[in-house]
Design a protein around this motif. Structure first.
Motif, PDB file in Angstrom:
ATOM      1  N   ALA A 188       0.828  -1.207   0.000  1.00  0.00           N
ATOM      2  CA  ALA A 188       0.000   0.000   0.000  1.00  0.00           C
ATOM      3  C   ALA A 188       0.860   1.253   0.000  1.00  0.00           C
ATOM      4  O   ALA A 188       0.552   2.236  -0.694  1.00  0.00           O
ATOM      5  N   ILE A 189       1.954   1.239   0.764  1.00  0.00           N
ATOM      6  CA  ILE A 189       2.847   2.396   0.795  1.00  0.00           C
ATOM      7  C   ILE A 189       3.574   2.547  -0.537  1.00  0.00           C
ATOM      8  O   ILE A 189       3.772   3.666  -1.024  1.00  0.00           O
TER       9      ILE A 189
ATOM     10  N   GLU B 120       1.208   4.231  -2.821  1.00  0.00           N
ATOM     11  CA  GLU B 120       1.084   5.654  -2.482  1.00  0.00           C
ATOM     12  C   GLU B 120       2.183   6.479  -3.130  1.00  0.00           C
ATOM     13  O   GLU B 120       1.964   7.615  -3.554  1.00  0.00           O
TER      14      GLU B 120
ATOM     15  N   ALA C 143       6.662   6.982   6.310  1.00  0.00           N
ATOM     16  CA  ALA C 143       5.380   6.280   6.198  1.00  0.00           C
ATOM     17  C   ALA C 143       5.468   4.868   6.762  1.00  0.00           C
ATOM     18  O   ALA C 143       4.554   4.387   7.449  1.00  0.00           O
TER      19      ALA C 143
END
Length: 288
Positions: A97-98, A101, A181
Motif C-alpha cells: 500500500a505504501i 502511495e 510512512a
C-alpha cells in the motif's frame, strides 16, 4: 574478551572486493580461522541463493548463513533452518500500500528468490552508470514482475515465505518520505543504504526487531556460547547491530564514519583484504 568461537562476516563491502568477488587472501584467512576452531557465519542482506554463490568462492565453506538482515538462519551443510522471522501477509500488504502511495514497484526476497519491478531495474541502471558492479538480474533466482496481477500471484504463491522487502527510488528525499510512512505503521525494522555520499539511497524492510545483531545472538546461543565469543566484521548500516553486540566488532576502512565510530576496531578496506588482515590479527595471532 573470551576466545573467539564465531566469526560473522558481511559480504558486500566487506568480504567481497570491488568486483563482488572473494579474494584468495580473504578466502585463505577464513579457512585458517576454521582450522583454528572458529565457526564462520556469513551475515548478509542477501538471500540464501545469492549467499551460496559467494560461499562457493571460499576455500572452505562457511558453516552458517544469517540471511536477509537476520530474518532467517540456515546451515550450509544441510540447509537446516534454525530461525525464521519473515514478513507476514498483513506486513506485505502494508508495504504494498505504501509502495502504491509513492508509485513504486515492490521488491521482495524469499529465502531463494528475489522478485523485482521496474524501479529496481532503474536503480541498478544508475549504479552501473556510476561504475558499480551490480548483480545480474537475469541470473537464476531473480524474477521480474511487470504488473499488479503479477504481484497478486507472487504474494499468493509466496505467502508466509517473504523474508524482506527493499524499496528503491532515485531521489533520496523520496526514500526519506517512504521511511517515515513505514515507520508510522510500527511494524518494521528499517535500514537505509546510503550511497555516493547520500546521492542514492534505498531502504531495507524487515519485521520489527529483526536485525543481524539479534539473530547472530540467537545463533550463538544455539551453539552454546554468548556474544563475547563472537567477532563481527562489516561496513554498512545493516551491520551496525552486529558490530555493537559482538564481543569484538570490526569495521572496514571503507565504512561510513558512524559505522567506524561504533566498532571496537577498524581494519583495511575491502579492496585491500581487510577481512584477512582482521582475521590474522585478532584470531590467528590473538589466539595462538
Amino acid at each position: 574478551m573470551s576466545k573467539i568461537k564465531l566469526l560473522a562476516l558481511d559480504l558486500d563491502g566487506t568480504l567481497l572486493d570491488s568486483s563482488s568477488r572473494v579474494t584468495q587472501e580473504n578466502a585463505r584467512a577464513v579457512r585458517l580461522a576454521q582450522q583454528a576452531g572458529v565457526q564462520v557465519v556469513l551475515c548478509t542482506g542477501r538471500n540464501l541463493t545469492e549467499t551460496r554463490v559467494f560461499n562457493a568462492q571460499l576455500d572452505a565453506s562457511a558453516d552458517w548463513a544469517v540471511i536477509t538482515n537476520g530474518a532467517a538462519v540456515m546451515r550450509f551443510s544441510d540447509g537446516a533452518q534454525i530461525t525464521y522471522d519473515g514478513l507476514d501477509s498483513a506486513m506485505c500488504a502494508s508495504v504494498r500500500a505504501i509502495c502504491a502511495e509513492f508509485g513504486l514497484d515492490l521488491c521482495l526476497y524469499t529465502a531463494d528468490r528475489l522478485y523485482y519491478g521496474r524501479d529496481f531495474l532503474r536503480f541498478l541502471g544508475e549504479l552501473r552508470r556510476r561504475g558499480s558492479v551490480a548483480l545480474d538480474e537475469a541470473a537464476e533466482g531473480y524474477e521480474f514482475v511487470s504488473s499488479k496481477a503479477g504481484w497478486d500471484q507472487v504474494l499468493a504463491r509466496e505467502d508466509g515465505r517473504v523474508v524482506k522487502a527493499i524499496l528503491h527510488h532515485l531521489d533520496p528525499k523520496e526514500i526519506d518520505k517512504i521511511m517515515q510512512a513505514l515507520e508510522e505503521t510500527g511494524l518494521f525494522e528499517l535500514t537505509p543504504s546510503i550511497m555516493y555520499g547520500g546521492e542514492l539511497k534505498n531502504v531495507e524492510i524487515n519485521r520489527k526487531g529483526v536485525h543481524k545483531g539479534g539473530t547472530l545472538k540467537r545463533l550463538a546461543a544455539h551453539l552454546g556460547f554468548d556474544m563475547d565469543a563472537v567477532m563481527a566484521i562489516g561496513d554498512s548500516d545493516n551491520d551496525l547491530t552486529m558490530l555493537q553486540m559482538a564481543g569484538l566488532g570490526v569495521a572496514m576502512a571503507n565504512a561510513a564514519p558512524n559505522i567506524r565510530a561504533a566498532a571496537d576496531a577498524v581494519t583495511q578496506d575491502n579492496t585491500s583484504n581487510g577481512v584477512a588482515a582482521a582475521v590474522k590479527h585478532f584470531i590467528l595471532e590473538g589466539q595462538s
